[in-house]
Design a protein around this motif. Structure first.
Motif, PDB file in Angstrom:
ATOM      1  N   MET A  95       0.791  -1.449  -0.115  1.00 37.87           N
ATOM      2  CA  MET A  95       0.203  -0.388   0.169  1.00 37.87           C
ATOM      3  C   MET A  95       0.924   1.724   0.258  1.00 37.87           C
ATOM      4  O   MET A  95       1.280   1.065   0.904  1.00 37.87           O
ATOM      5  CB  MET A  95      -1.034   0.007   0.983  1.00 37.87           C
ATOM      6  N   ALA A 147       6.452   7.349  -0.060  1.00 37.21           N
ATOM      7  CA  ALA A 147       5.360   7.759  -0.642  1.00 37.21           C
ATOM      8  C   ALA A 147       4.846   9.049   0.475  1.00 37.21           C
ATOM      9  O   ALA A 147       3.797   7.979   0.966  1.00 37.21           O
ATOM     10  CB  ALA A 147       4.730   6.389  -0.799  1.00 37.21           C
ATOM     11  N   GLY A 148       5.392  10.134  -0.352  1.00 38.20           N
ATOM     12  CA  GLY A 148       4.796  11.168   1.075  1.00 38.20           C
ATOM     13  C   GLY A 148       5.130  12.587   0.202  1.00 38.20           C
ATOM     14  O   GLY A 148       5.973  12.651  -0.254  1.00 38.20           O
ATOM     15  N   ARG A 171      -4.080  12.468   3.885  1.00 38.32           N
ATOM     16  CA  ARG A 171      -4.592  10.184   3.084  1.00 38.32           C
ATOM     17  C   ARG A 171      -3.505   9.572   4.152  1.00 38.32           C
ATOM     18  O   ARG A 171      -3.660   8.612   3.506  1.00 38.32           O
ATOM     19  CB  ARG A 171      -3.792  11.591   2.020  1.00 38.32           C
ATOM     20  N   TYR A 172      -3.332  10.115   5.318  1.00 38.33           N
ATOM     21  CA  TYR A 172      -2.883   9.112   5.497  1.00 38.33           C
ATOM     22  C   TYR A 172      -3.497   7.372   6.599  1.00 38.33           C
ATOM     23  O   TYR A 172      -5.189   7.938   6.944  1.00 38.33           O
ATOM     24  CB  TYR A 172      -2.487   9.330   7.174  1.00 38.33           C
ATOM     25  N   ALA A 173      -2.777   6.367   6.480  1.00 39.18           N
ATOM     26  CA  ALA A 173      -3.667   5.522   7.162  1.00 39.18           C
ATOM     27  C   ALA A 173      -3.851   5.864   8.457  1.00 39.18           C
ATOM     28  O   ALA A 173      -2.488   5.779   8.893  1.00 39.18           O
ATOM     29  CB  ALA A 173      -3.342   4.101   6.412  1.00 39.18           C
ATOM     30  N   THR A 212       9.976   0.333   5.135  1.00 35.30           N
ATOM     31  CA  THR A 212       9.511   1.903   4.828  1.00 35.30           C
ATOM     32  C   THR A 212      10.278   2.680   6.017  1.00 35.30           C
ATOM     33  O   THR A 212      10.921   2.223   5.980  1.00 35.30           O
ATOM     34  CB  THR A 212       8.091   1.126   6.145  1.00 35.30           C
ATOM     35  N   ASP A 239       0.333  15.929   2.157  1.00 34.08           N
ATOM     36  CA  ASP A 239       0.412  15.032   3.239  1.00 34.08           C
ATOM     37  C   ASP A 239       0.231  15.143   5.054  1.00 34.08           C
ATOM     38  O   ASP A 239       0.722  14.956   5.481  1.00 34.08           O
ATOM     39  CB  ASP A 239       1.058  13.394   3.891  1.00 34.08           C
ATOM     40  N   ILE A 270       6.225   6.129   6.068  1.00 30.41           N
ATOM     41  CA  ILE A 270       6.055   6.254   4.858  1.00 30.41           C
ATOM     42  C   ILE A 270       6.964   4.561   3.458  1.00 30.41           C
ATOM     43  O   ILE A 270       8.264   4.497   4.018  1.00 30.41           O
ATOM     44  CB  ILE A 270       6.459   7.182   4.570  1.00 30.41           C
ATOM     45  N   THR A 280       0.921   4.576   0.946  1.00 30.84           N
ATOM     46  CA  THR A 280       0.046   5.620   1.383  1.00 30.84           C
ATOM     47  C   THR A 280       1.468   5.106   2.891  1.00 30.84           C
ATOM     48  O   THR A 280       0.583   4.367   3.229  1.00 30.84           O
ATOM     49  CB  THR A 280      -1.660   5.410   2.667  1.00 30.84           C
ATOM     50  N   ASP A 303       3.601  14.380  -3.795  1.00 27.56           N
ATOM     51  CA  ASP A 303       3.547  12.925  -3.129  1.00 27.56           C
ATOM     52  C   ASP A 303       4.785  12.479  -2.830  1.00 27.56           C
ATOM     53  O   ASP A 303       4.402  11.206  -2.871  1.00 27.56           O
ATOM     54  CB  ASP A 303       3.091  12.207  -4.527  1.00 27.56           C
ATOM     55  N   THR A 307       1.847   5.611   7.085  1.00 24.73           N
ATOM     56  CA  THR A 307       0.577   5.357   8.664  1.00 24.73           C
ATOM     57  C   THR A 307       0.921   6.718   8.725  1.00 24.73           C
ATOM     58  O   THR A 307       2.594   7.114   9.642  1.00 24.73           O
ATOM     59  CB  THR A 307       1.078   4.010   8.496  1.00 24.73           C
TER      60      THR A 307
END
Length: 345
Positions: free
Chosen positions: A1, A258-259, A337-339, A306, A263, A226, A3, A291, A5
């Motif tokens: 994913m 991915a940030g 947009r964070y999980a 990550t 975000d 991330i 996205t 992004d 966290t």
């Protein structure tokens, strides 16, 4: 994913409140404005309520309404902006306590919600919100007849313990309130750390609950991790990111994560900030884009899946320093947009 966290440690949040409560020579409330400093006011406030918090502060009435819906009846919810035009119905329906800031607000409140709870905010030198000494002298007796729940002011320089503004405001607050049989509040996080002279009947910590300065003993509450999308090798002389702002001086391995500023990762952090791949500190290279961000993992022992931007290795204030701002802005900028993951789950 792909996205990032955002992890919110509610146990750490409660621990910070308990530590500040232990330092307060009085009741300790909690400030949960700006959606709990970006971390989710409903979850934050419920955890604090379970820990014993009985009074909460928000910035505006609509925040108070959402908080009342989350907490139900019982806790007192005070509104810093007071009784604004158009707030009457929501204040009454949601049983909110406005901190009245002016004669106009006082007249509006007494005329539209007679007998409803209220507090009064006093300006002791910050020149932001509240009644100045002359205005308070003119309306004090009228206000006291209506039974205010609280008299409060706010310190402008409490994050600097040696600043002369602190004793000046303390003296002004005492001049405006000594001898009045009404609970008083002057201190947020910084004021708590100034000592008991500043505590009065109620303290109302905010940023310290969420792991921010000036509470240096705060446990970290927010964690941002991330995911890595792609790894590439970059030769000396090649550039990374918009504007060619970073040029490799050696053979480099660059991870794209991915940030970005969508975000709430402030674009200004790029030249000075780092992330962590495990225990290894990795420099951000090139510009923070909407992004994506590039990081230099050349010397990392392993290729990460990550990386950590916020958490055990660096605080919101570390990131804030890189951006030339304060931890408050870092927290409240964290995007949607964070999980989101709350601990305990």
């Amino acid at each position: 994913m792909a996205t990032a966290t955002l992890t919110i440690d509610l146990d750490a949040l409660v621990s910070n409140w308990q530590a500040l409560d232990a330092l307060s020579a009085c009741e300790t409330a909690a400030v949960v404005k700006a959606n709990g400093y970006g971390l989710g006011a409903d979850r934050v406030a419920k955890a604090l309520q379970a820990a014993g918090v009985r009074r909460f502060f928000v910035a505006v009435a609509v925040e108070g309404a959402a908080l009342r819906a989350a907490l139900g009846p019982g806790p007192e919810i005070s509104v810093f902006s007071g009784h604004m035009d158009g707030d009457t119905e929501i204040l009454a329906e949601m049983q909110l306590t406005p901190m009245l800031n002016s004669l106009d607000q006082m007249l509006r409140h007494f005329e539209t919600l007679p007998g409803a709870p209220f507090g009064v905010q006093l300006d002791t030198g910050m020149n932001r919100l509240g009644m100045e000494p002359a205005e308070w002298d003119a309306v004090r007796d009228i206000a006291l007849e209506q039974g205010p729940a609280l008299l409060m002011s706010h310190l402008a320089c409490a994050d600097d313990p040696e600043h002369p503004m602190n004793p000046h405001q303390l003296a002004t607050f005492r001049e405006m309130t000594d001898g009045l049989d009404v609970p008083r509040s002057l201190s947020a996080t910084g004021g708590i750390l100034l000592g008991p002279d500043y505590h009065f009947d109620l303290t109302r910590p905010g940023v310290g609950l969420y792991g921010g300065m000036p509470f240096i003993d705060a446990a970290p509450v927010a964690g941002v991790h991330i995911p890595v999308i792609q790894i590439r090798d970059v030769a000396p002389g090649e550039t990374v990111g918009y504007g060619n702002t970073w040029t490799a001086e050696r053979p480099s391995r660059i991870a794209t994560i991915a940030g970005g500023y969508a975000d709430g990762i402030l674009r200004a952090i790029g030249p000075k900030a780092h992330v962590y791949a495990g225990e290894h500190r990795c420099k951000i290279v090139g510009r923070v884009s909407m992004d994506l961000i590039g990081i230099d993992i050349t010397d990392a022992p392993d290729i990460p899946e990550t990386v950590e931007l916020l958490g055990q290795h660096q605080s919101v204030d570390t990131i804030a320093d890189a951006a030339g701002t304060i931890g408050y802005e870092v927290l409240t900028s964290l995007g949607g947009r964070y999980a989101r993951r709350y601990l305990p789950s």
